[in-house]
Design an enzyme around this catalytic site. Structure first.
Site, short mmCIF file in Angstrom:
data_model
loop_
_atom_site.label_atom_id
_atom_site.label_comp_id
_atom_site.label_asym_id
_atom_site.label_seq_id
_atom_site.Cartn_x
_atom_site.Cartn_y
_atom_site.Cartn_z
N LYS A 111 0.83 -1.19 0.00
CA LYS A 111 0.00 0.00 0.00
C LYS A 111 0.88 1.25 0.00
O LYS A 111 1.83 1.37 0.79
CB LYS A 111 -0.91 0.01 1.24
N LYS A 218 -13.37 -7.89 -7.87
CA LYS A 218 -13.85 -8.37 -6.58
C LYS A 218 -15.30 -8.81 -6.73
O LYS A 218 -16.12 -8.07 -7.30
CB LYS A 218 -13.71 -7.28 -5.51
#
Length: 336
Positions: A111, A218
């Site tokens: 991240k 997703k």
């Protein structure tokens, strides 16, 4: 109109259990992950859109949960799914401890671009991951749309020496993704789209605009496994299946999606149970040998009890479930 055959609302409410699971480290600005679990004829399923999502967006997640709990999963092409390690926006010296939670993983997603972090900190974190994984490890970075075009270009240049597999969602919009892809194409670092797929009215807009080299898909925010498979087929781009910090029940949906894809070129972002300090199963979907199994998860009653959300939060989730169900019902019968 909704493609989901809806069970009666009282069937959903009868089995609904709301949990609040602590995280190992702060992630996406939260320390506790809340989720609502449901039991359908095919097994347990999960409804867990993040709290800031409005009801219209959250209703799509409910459709996915119903699809997984009330319909058989599509045929699988594999029974194990290779997954990546996920490295939150931690200090560089914390990286080895994070990677230890993902045994056998050959890929790490790091991240970057967090609002409380600097590019220097991002570079230090990615450098630490490279040092820990060695030259053969794969590193992808995820900015969650945190950069503008110029910031993204500068950051990609700074991170390029660490041999990036790809950069995920460097900028928020499809047009910005297309621009940064053009600017950095000579560097040979692919651009992946995540939020621009799962939070868009048209998930195929990214592919149509030539804004990405691959898509992060997703199941829950796209409305379920079948809808995600349709997006993957029509986009005609390489696919990375990922999760949304789900419990092992929700990760099972992602694993079944990844198993149903004809080809799977990239390790998947489905190892995030390792970021939870607690889960709802005694046999959670944790990475082993760099992969997770394709299987449904039955929650342990004692863990559901131990990590049950307090009364106010449980009531909030049940009310949200009812509102989202009303939206799905309106779509099913064609009410505007």
């Amino acid at each position: 109109m909704s493609a989901v055959a809806l069970p009666p609302l009282h069937d959903l409410l009868a089995t609904a259990r709301v949990v609040a699971l602590p995280l190992v480290t702060r992630f996406r600005g939260i320390d506790v992950r809340e989720a609502l679990l449901l039991e359908g004829p095919e097994g347990w399923t999960e409804f867990s859109p993040f709290a800031e999502y409005d009801d219209a967006e959250a209703a799509t997640w409910l459709g996915a949960a119903i699809d997984f709990g009330w319909n058989p999963a599509p045929a699988a092409h594999r029974d194990r799914i290779p997954v990546n390690a996920t490295v939150p926006a931690v200090d560089a010296d914390a990286v080895p401890a994070v990677l230890e939670r993902f045994p056998g993983c050959r890929t790490a997603k790091v991240k970057v671009a967090a609002s409380d972090q600097t590019l220097d900190q991002d570079v230090a974190r990615v450098r630490a991951v490279r040092e820990a994984m060695g030259p053969e490890g794969r590193i992808r970075v995820d900015a969650n749309g945190g950069w503008n075009i110029d910031e993204a270009e500068h950051a990609i240049h700074a991170l390029a020496p660490f041999d990036l597999e790809y950069v995920e969602q460097p900028c928020p919009s499809v047009s910005e993704l297309a621009e940064i892809r053009t600017r950095t194409k000579y560097m040979g670092i692919p651009i992946a789209a995540d939020e621009s797929v799962r939070r868009a009215e048209d998930p195929l807009a990214v592919a149509a605009a030539g804004a990405a080299d691959l898509l992060v898909v997703k199941a829950a925010p796209l409305g379920g496994i079948r809808r995600a498979l349709d997006v993957a087929e029509r986009a005609a781009l390489p696919i990375v299946v990922s999760s949304a910090l789900d419990t092992s029940v929700g990760l099972a949906m992602g694993a079944h999606l990844a198993a149903a894809l004809p080809t799977l070129e990239y390790d998947c972002g489905l190892g995030t149970a390792s970021l939870l300090a607690a889960d709802v199963s005694r046999d959670p979907l944790l990475p082993s040998g760099g992969a997770i199994d394709v299987r449904r998860i039955d929650p342990d009653p004692s863990l559901l009890e131990r990590y049950a959300a307090d009364g106010d939060r449980a009531a909030w989730w049940l009310a949200r479930l009812e509102r989202c169900f009303a939206i799905l019902t309106a779509e099913t019968v064609g009410i505007p």
